[in-house]
Design a protein around this motif. Structure first.
Motif, PDB file in Angstrom:
ATOM      1  N   ALA A 121       0.835  -1.203   0.000  1.00  0.00           N
ATOM      2  CA  ALA A 121       0.000   0.000   0.000  1.00  0.00           C
ATOM      3  C   ALA A 121       0.871   1.254   0.000  1.00  0.00           C
ATOM      4  CB  ALA A 121      -0.928  -0.007   1.210  1.00  0.00           C
ATOM      5  N   SER A 162       1.193   4.110  -2.951  1.00  0.00           N
ATOM      6  CA  SER A 162       0.910   5.534  -2.770  1.00  0.00           C
ATOM      7  C   SER A 162       2.118   6.380  -3.183  1.00  0.00           C
ATOM      8  CB  SER A 162       0.464   5.834  -1.345  1.00  0.00           C
ATOM      9  OG  SER A 162       1.332   5.284  -0.426  1.00  0.00           O
ATOM     10  N   ALA A 209      -0.842   2.537   7.073  1.00  0.00           N
ATOM     11  CA  ALA A 209      -2.076   3.261   6.746  1.00  0.00           C
ATOM     12  C   ALA A 209      -1.870   4.759   6.940  1.00  0.00           C
ATOM     13  CB  ALA A 209      -3.227   2.761   7.621  1.00  0.00           C
ATOM     14  N   VAL A 262       0.186   6.018   4.027  1.00  0.00           N
ATOM     15  CA  VAL A 262      -0.620   6.193   2.818  1.00  0.00           C
ATOM     16  C   VAL A 262      -1.429   7.485   2.938  1.00  0.00           C
ATOM     17  CG1 VAL A 262      -2.556   5.249   1.520  1.00  0.00           C
ATOM     18  CG2 VAL A 262      -0.733   3.757   2.264  1.00  0.00           C
ATOM     19  N   VAL A 288      -7.468   3.108   3.840  1.00  0.00           N
ATOM     20  CA  VAL A 288      -6.464   3.083   2.770  1.00  0.00           C
ATOM     21  C   VAL A 288      -7.153   3.113   1.412  1.00  0.00           C
ATOM     22  CG1 VAL A 288      -4.736   1.623   1.666  1.00  0.00           C
ATOM     23  CG2 VAL A 288      -4.662   1.976   4.118  1.00  0.00           C
ATOM     24  N   ARG A 322      -8.486   6.444   0.676  1.00  0.00           N
ATOM     25  CA  ARG A 322      -7.410   7.368   0.299  1.00  0.00           C
ATOM     26  C   ARG A 322      -7.047   7.207  -1.170  1.00  0.00           C
ATOM     27  NH1 ARG A 322      -6.233  11.770   3.280  1.00  0.00           N
ATOM     28  NH2 ARG A 322      -6.183  11.243   5.479  1.00  0.00           N
TER      29      ARG A 322
END
Lengths: 126, 246
Positions: free
Chosen positions: A100, A104, B75, B78, B234, B237
């Motif tokens: 993740a 990003s 998290a 992110v 997440v 986002r």
């Protein structure tokens, strides 16, 4: 089954896992597109999980959950090792978190550069 | 060219190591000493039928706390990385890029089949997630798996109804409260039972029932809620980054 002779089931999982590790590493090292590199990382991750699961396998073992079919008295001789399974559970979650964050970063780079090719991002090379 | 040869060489050497490893590998025929102890003692000591859960939540509970922490940090990372900055001194390119992105996002809405299916299935998906983490000590599954199922429900919602609003404040509060309660249960273990995250702070109950295995179901409820909401945050986002920090 006879075609494979006495090939053990965990051997198949182990070899596929090691193969996935190699494919994933190849992807990370050769691909220039960030998304493809992240996919390579995920393959590497999955390969490592498969290797760990295969190491914990005990011949003829079943899931380490006690129920009517696997009573407590005979459980020791019938279940696979719970420790590698627990470690893989941890590893999957951490791999997910890392993926993740990598994705990003890719979004951020794409937003700043309008491209996902790392060849275009040269000013911080070396 | 040199680079390609080096990469090939590295992979070949690694493959050589792997082939040797695989060639010398033979399946275990009995449990390792540690696994043997966990399988033998786990059910009577902790009351958990699912031994992986016993290892994850209690024997290796500290690792799991670390794992939850890693997930929380990622998290948060992110969230930090995908936060849309609204400052004036931002890069010109970035603003243009944003506008291009916004026009790209204005796409066709999901079909009626997807929308209806989502409305029908979403409660069931979430209920299934809750079932999975409530029964983590009895059947395959647990907090992380249940949380992932709940997050897949959120994914479903975001795919079918991209405009739906997910309250960041609600997510933040639930997440912090469950993380906090998890640590509180761990500390209670030190005070009332054998050590940090010991599940025997409440009675073990009847073996094999829903309310058994001491604090394991409680811990898994908190882990499940935390993971589910964190992953939902997440996903949210990644969908859009324009509604501020909370």
């Amino acid at each position: 089954m006879s075609f494979f002779g006495d090939l053990q089931i965990s051997m198949i999982v182990l070899c596929s896992g090691l193969g996935l590790v190699l494919i994933g590493l190849w992807g990370i090292l050769t691909q220039r597109n960030l998304i493809r590199m992240i996919i390579g990382f995920s393959l590497l991750d999955t390969g490592i999980h498969m290797v760990m699961v295969s190491i914990g396998y005990v011949t003829g073992g079943t899931a380490p959950i006690i129920n009517d079919d696997v009573p407590m008295a005979t459980a020791v001789s019938r279940v696979v090792d719970p420790v590698p399974s627990a470690l893989v559970l941890t590893a999957i979650v951490i791999g997910l978190g890392v993926t993740a964050v990598m994705l990003s970063f890719a979004v951020r780079i794409f937003r700043a550069r309008r491209t996902l090719m790392i060849d275009e991002c040269t000013e911080s090379k070396w | 060219m040199i680079k390609r040869i080096v990469i090939l060489l590295v992979l070949l050497m690694l493959a050589f190591i792997f082939v040797n490893l695989a060639a010398s590998y033979s399946e275990q025929t009995s449990l390792s000493a540690l696994g043997h102890y966990y399988v033998e003692q786990g059910p009577s000591e902790l009351g958990a039928a699912n031994l992986v859960t016993a290892v994850v939540v209690t024997y290796r509970g500290l690792d799991t706390l670390g794992e939850v922490t890693v997930l929380f940090i990622s998290a948060a990372g992110v969230g930090l990385l995908l936060r849309r900055t609204r400052r004036k001194d931002d890069h010109e390119d970035l603003e243009q890029g944003d506008r291009a992105e916004e026009t790209a996002i204005a796409r066709k809405p999901a079909s009626e089949i997807v929308e209806t299916a989502t409305e029908l299935l979403l409660p069931m998906v979430i209920l299934f997630g809750i079932y999975v983490f409530l029964n983590g000590h009895l059947s395959p599954g647990g907090g992380f798996q249940g949380g992932a199922i709940i997050a897949s429900g959120t994914m479903f919602l975001l795919l079918a109804l991209p405009e739906s609003h997910i309250s960041r404040l609600m997510i933040a509060i639930t997440e912090s409260l469950s993380g906090f309660s998890y640590v509180v249960i761990g500390v209670l273990g030190v005070i009332l039972a054998g050590g940090f995250l010991d599940n025997r702070i409440i009675g073990l109950g009847t073996y094999g029932h829903l309310f058994s295995a001491g604090a394991i179901p409680l811990i898994y409820v908190f882990v499940g809620l935390k993971v589910g909401f964190e992953l939902s945050a997440v996903l949210d986002r990644f969908r859009k980054e324009d509604s501020g920090p909370l």
